[in-house]
Design a protein around this motif. Structure first.
Motif, PDB file in Angstrom:
ATOM      1  N   TYR A  90      43.299  33.421  40.766  1.00 17.81           N
ATOM      2  CA  TYR A  90      44.219  34.535  40.943  1.00 17.81           C
ATOM      3  C   TYR A  90      44.485  35.204  39.598  1.00 17.81           C
ATOM      4  O   TYR A  90      44.510  36.428  39.498  1.00 17.81           O
ATOM      5  CB  TYR A  90      45.540  34.057  41.562  1.00 17.81           C
ATOM      6  CG  TYR A  90      45.383  33.468  42.927  1.00 17.81           C
ATOM      7  CD1 TYR A  90      45.302  34.276  44.056  1.00 17.81           C
ATOM      8  CD2 TYR A  90      45.297  32.087  43.100  1.00 17.81           C
ATOM      9  CE1 TYR A  90      45.150  33.731  45.323  1.00 17.81           C
ATOM     10  CE2 TYR A  90      45.145  31.535  44.356  1.00 17.81           C
ATOM     11  CZ  TYR A  90      45.070  32.357  45.465  1.00 17.81           C
ATOM     12  OH  TYR A  90      44.912  31.821  46.714  1.00 17.81           O
ATOM     13  N   LEU A 127      43.277  38.237  45.894  1.00 17.22           N
ATOM     14  CA  LEU A 127      43.120  37.160  46.881  1.00 17.22           C
ATOM     15  C   LEU A 127      41.688  36.644  46.921  1.00 17.22           C
ATOM     16  O   LEU A 127      41.465  35.428  47.007  1.00 17.22           O
ATOM     17  CB  LEU A 127      43.562  37.633  48.268  1.00 17.22           C
ATOM     18  CG  LEU A 127      45.063  37.853  48.455  1.00 17.22           C
ATOM     19  CD1 LEU A 127      45.354  38.431  49.834  1.00 17.22           C
ATOM     20  CD2 LEU A 127      45.849  36.572  48.219  1.00 17.22           C
ATOM     21  N   LEU A 146      40.807  30.066  52.903  1.00 12.35           N
ATOM     22  CA  LEU A 146      41.477  31.251  53.442  1.00 12.35           C
ATOM     23  C   LEU A 146      42.862  30.902  53.985  1.00 12.35           C
ATOM     24  O   LEU A 146      43.827  31.637  53.764  1.00 12.35           O
ATOM     25  CB  LEU A 146      40.625  31.890  54.535  1.00 12.35           C
ATOM     26  CG  LEU A 146      39.403  32.657  54.057  1.00 12.35           C
ATOM     27  CD1 LEU A 146      38.461  32.946  55.221  1.00 12.35           C
ATOM     28  CD2 LEU A 146      39.815  33.952  53.376  1.00 12.35           C
ATOM     29  N   ALA A 150      44.903  32.682  51.149  1.00  6.52           N
ATOM     30  CA  ALA A 150      44.919  34.113  51.464  1.00  6.52           C
ATOM     31  C   ALA A 150      45.888  34.453  52.594  1.00  6.52           C
ATOM     32  O   ALA A 150      46.783  35.277  52.404  1.00  6.52           O
ATOM     33  CB  ALA A 150      43.519  34.599  51.820  1.00  6.52           C
TER      34      ALA A 150
END
Length: 190
Positions: A90, A127, A146, A150
Protein backbone atom coordinates in the motif's frame (compact mmCIF):
# COMPACT_ATOMS: atom_id res chain seq x y z
CA UNK A 1 10.38 33.38 -9.88
CA UNK A 2 13.90 32.01 -10.15
CA UNK A 3 14.77 28.36 -10.66
CA UNK A 4 16.11 28.14 -7.09
CA UNK A 5 12.89 29.61 -5.68
CA UNK A 6 10.74 27.19 -7.67
CA UNK A 7 12.89 24.27 -6.55
CA UNK A 8 12.70 25.36 -2.90
CA UNK A 9 8.91 25.76 -3.13
CA UNK A 10 8.66 22.27 -4.71
CA UNK A 11 10.71 20.75 -1.87
CA UNK A 12 8.84 22.63 0.86
CA UNK A 13 5.41 21.70 -0.52
CA UNK A 14 6.51 18.07 -0.82
CA UNK A 15 7.86 18.05 2.75
CA UNK A 16 4.72 19.67 4.15
CA UNK A 17 2.48 17.08 2.51
CA UNK A 18 4.75 14.21 3.57
CA UNK A 19 4.32 15.51 7.14
CA UNK A 20 0.53 15.80 6.71
CA UNK A 21 0.47 12.18 5.50
CA UNK A 22 2.50 11.10 8.53
CA UNK A 23 0.05 12.84 10.86
CA UNK A 24 -3.04 11.48 9.11
CA UNK A 25 -1.56 7.96 9.16
CA UNK A 26 -2.04 7.96 12.93
CA UNK A 27 -5.81 8.26 12.56
CA UNK A 28 -6.77 4.62 12.20
CA UNK A 29 -9.43 2.00 12.73
CA UNK A 30 -7.68 -1.28 13.52
CA UNK A 31 -8.62 -4.36 11.52
CA UNK A 32 -6.98 -7.82 11.82
CA UNK A 33 -4.33 -7.50 9.05
CA UNK A 34 -4.63 -4.10 7.34
CA UNK A 35 -6.02 -1.14 9.33
CA UNK A 36 -8.15 1.64 7.86
CA UNK A 37 -6.11 4.81 8.24
CA UNK A 38 -6.01 8.42 7.16
CA UNK A 39 -2.98 7.77 4.94
CA UNK A 40 -5.00 7.20 1.77
CA UNK A 41 -7.05 10.34 2.37
CA UNK A 42 -3.77 12.25 2.71
CA UNK A 43 -2.47 10.73 -0.53
CA UNK A 44 -5.58 11.87 -2.39
CA UNK A 45 -5.42 15.35 -0.88
CA UNK A 46 -1.74 15.63 -1.73
CA UNK A 47 -2.23 14.63 -5.37
CA UNK A 48 -5.32 16.80 -5.81
CA UNK A 49 -3.61 19.86 -4.38
CA UNK A 50 -0.05 19.46 -5.67
CA UNK A 51 -0.44 17.44 -8.87
CA UNK A 52 1.57 14.52 -10.19
CA UNK A 53 5.25 15.38 -9.68
CA UNK A 54 4.99 17.13 -6.32
CA UNK A 55 2.40 14.64 -5.08
CA UNK A 56 4.63 11.68 -5.95
CA UNK A 57 7.66 13.47 -4.48
CA UNK A 58 5.75 13.99 -1.22
CA UNK A 59 4.93 10.27 -1.08
CA UNK A 60 8.56 9.33 -1.82
CA UNK A 61 9.57 11.59 1.07
CA UNK A 62 6.95 10.02 3.33
CA UNK A 63 8.10 6.52 2.42
CA UNK A 64 11.77 7.46 2.90
CA UNK A 65 11.07 8.82 6.38
CA UNK A 66 9.37 5.57 7.33
CA UNK A 67 12.05 3.43 5.66
CA UNK A 68 14.77 4.91 7.86
CA UNK A 69 12.78 4.14 10.98
CA UNK A 70 10.79 7.30 11.66
CA UNK A 71 7.41 6.25 13.12
CA UNK A 72 5.35 7.84 10.34
CA UNK A 73 3.37 4.84 9.10
CA UNK A 74 0.03 3.77 10.60
CA UNK A 75 0.21 2.93 14.29
CA UNK A 76 3.41 4.97 14.74
CA UNK A 77 5.37 2.28 12.93
CA UNK A 78 8.42 2.66 10.72
CA UNK A 79 11.42 0.84 9.36
CA UNK A 80 12.21 -1.31 6.35
CA UNK A 81 10.36 -4.26 7.88
CA UNK A 82 7.07 -2.38 7.42
CA UNK A 83 7.82 -1.82 3.73
CA UNK A 84 8.75 -5.50 3.33
CA UNK A 85 5.75 -6.68 5.36
CA UNK A 86 2.15 -7.42 4.39
CA UNK A 87 1.07 -3.76 4.29
CA UNK A 88 4.14 -2.39 2.49
CA UNK A 89 2.53 -2.67 -0.93
CA UNK A 90 0.00 0.00 0.00
CA UNK A 91 2.81 2.40 0.92
CA UNK A 92 4.63 1.74 -2.36
CA UNK A 93 1.27 2.21 -4.08
CA UNK A 94 0.92 5.70 -2.59
CA UNK A 95 3.67 6.97 -4.91
CA UNK A 96 2.05 5.61 -8.07
CA UNK A 97 -1.41 6.60 -6.84
CA UNK A 98 -0.35 10.21 -6.17
CA UNK A 99 1.35 10.47 -9.55
CA UNK A 100 -1.57 9.02 -11.54
CA UNK A 101 -4.20 11.01 -9.62
CA UNK A 102 -2.30 14.26 -10.16
CA UNK A 103 -1.57 13.39 -13.79
CA UNK A 104 -5.24 12.80 -14.58
CA UNK A 105 -6.11 16.18 -13.08
CA UNK A 106 -3.30 17.95 -14.91
CA UNK A 107 -4.45 16.49 -18.24
CA UNK A 108 -8.13 17.25 -17.66
CA UNK A 109 -9.29 19.88 -15.18
CA UNK A 110 -8.99 20.53 -11.47
CA UNK A 111 -12.71 20.31 -10.72
CA UNK A 112 -14.77 18.09 -8.45
CA UNK A 113 -15.89 15.63 -11.14
CA UNK A 114 -12.42 14.97 -12.50
CA UNK A 115 -10.96 14.94 -9.00
CA UNK A 116 -13.43 12.26 -7.95
CA UNK A 117 -12.57 10.16 -11.01
CA UNK A 118 -8.83 10.65 -10.44
CA UNK A 119 -9.02 9.85 -6.71
CA UNK A 120 -11.10 6.75 -7.39
CA UNK A 121 -8.43 5.60 -9.85
CA UNK A 122 -5.82 6.35 -7.21
CA UNK A 123 -7.71 4.27 -4.65
CA UNK A 124 -7.82 1.32 -7.06
CA UNK A 125 -4.06 1.64 -7.71
CA UNK A 126 -3.29 1.69 -3.99
CA UNK A 127 -5.49 -1.37 -3.37
CA UNK A 128 -3.94 -3.29 -6.27
CA UNK A 129 -0.40 -2.60 -5.06
CA UNK A 130 -1.46 -3.54 -1.54
CA UNK A 131 -3.07 -6.86 -2.40
CA UNK A 132 -0.15 -7.85 -4.61
CA UNK A 133 2.31 -7.61 -1.75
CA UNK A 134 -0.19 -8.96 0.78
CA UNK A 135 -0.71 -12.08 -1.34
CA UNK A 136 2.97 -12.86 -1.77
CA UNK A 137 4.22 -11.90 1.71
CA UNK A 138 1.53 -13.90 3.49
CA UNK A 139 1.50 -16.62 0.81
CA UNK A 140 -2.29 -16.57 0.54
CA UNK A 141 -4.66 -17.08 -2.37
CA UNK A 142 -5.88 -14.22 -4.56
CA UNK A 143 -9.34 -14.68 -3.06
CA UNK A 144 -7.96 -14.33 0.47
CA UNK A 145 -5.83 -11.32 -0.53
CA UNK A 146 -8.87 -9.58 -2.01
CA UNK A 147 -11.04 -10.48 0.98
CA UNK A 148 -8.42 -9.20 3.43
CA UNK A 149 -6.77 -6.37 1.54
CA UNK A 150 -9.33 -4.86 -0.81
CA UNK A 151 -13.01 -5.61 -0.17
CA UNK A 152 -13.14 -4.11 3.37
CA UNK A 153 -11.71 -0.85 2.03
CA UNK A 154 -13.82 -0.15 -1.04
CA UNK A 155 -16.74 1.68 0.61
CA UNK A 156 -14.55 3.75 2.93
CA UNK A 157 -12.15 4.31 0.02
CA UNK A 158 -14.92 5.87 -2.04
CA UNK A 159 -15.82 8.14 0.87
CA UNK A 160 -12.14 9.15 1.19
CA UNK A 161 -11.95 9.72 -2.58
CA UNK A 162 -14.89 12.13 -2.35
CA UNK A 163 -13.42 13.93 0.69
CA UNK A 164 -9.98 14.19 -0.93
CA UNK A 165 -11.60 15.55 -4.09
CA UNK A 166 -13.84 18.09 -2.41
CA UNK A 167 -11.31 19.31 0.16
CA UNK A 168 -8.41 19.10 -2.29
CA UNK A 169 -10.10 21.21 -4.98
CA UNK A 170 -11.25 23.76 -2.38
CA UNK A 171 -7.78 24.10 -0.84
CA UNK A 172 -6.06 24.07 -4.24
CA UNK A 173 -8.16 27.01 -5.48
CA UNK A 174 -7.13 29.03 -2.43
CA UNK A 175 -3.46 28.10 -2.72
CA UNK A 176 -3.42 29.00 -6.44
CA UNK A 177 -5.16 32.32 -5.70
CA UNK A 178 -2.56 33.05 -3.00
CA UNK A 179 0.24 32.02 -5.40
CA UNK A 180 1.48 29.31 -3.02
CA UNK A 181 1.23 26.78 -5.83
CA UNK A 182 1.15 27.41 -9.54
CA UNK A 183 -1.83 26.88 -11.76
CA UNK A 184 -1.50 23.89 -14.06
CA UNK A 185 -1.40 24.15 -17.85
CA UNK A 186 -5.10 23.26 -18.41
CA UNK A 187 -7.41 25.95 -17.10
CA UNK A 188 -8.26 25.64 -13.41
CA UNK A 189 -11.94 25.12 -12.74
CA UNK A 190 -13.64 28.23 -11.41
Amino acid sequence: MSYESRKLRFLLNSAIFAAITAIMAQVEIPLPVVPISGQTLAVGLTATILGSRQGAAAMVGYMALGAVGMPVFAGFSGGPQVLAGPTGGYIFGFILSAFITGYILEKTSFNLGWALAANTAGMVITLLCGILQLKFVLDISWTAALATGAYPFIAVGLIKAFLASWLGITVRKRLVAGQFIKQSAPKEAS
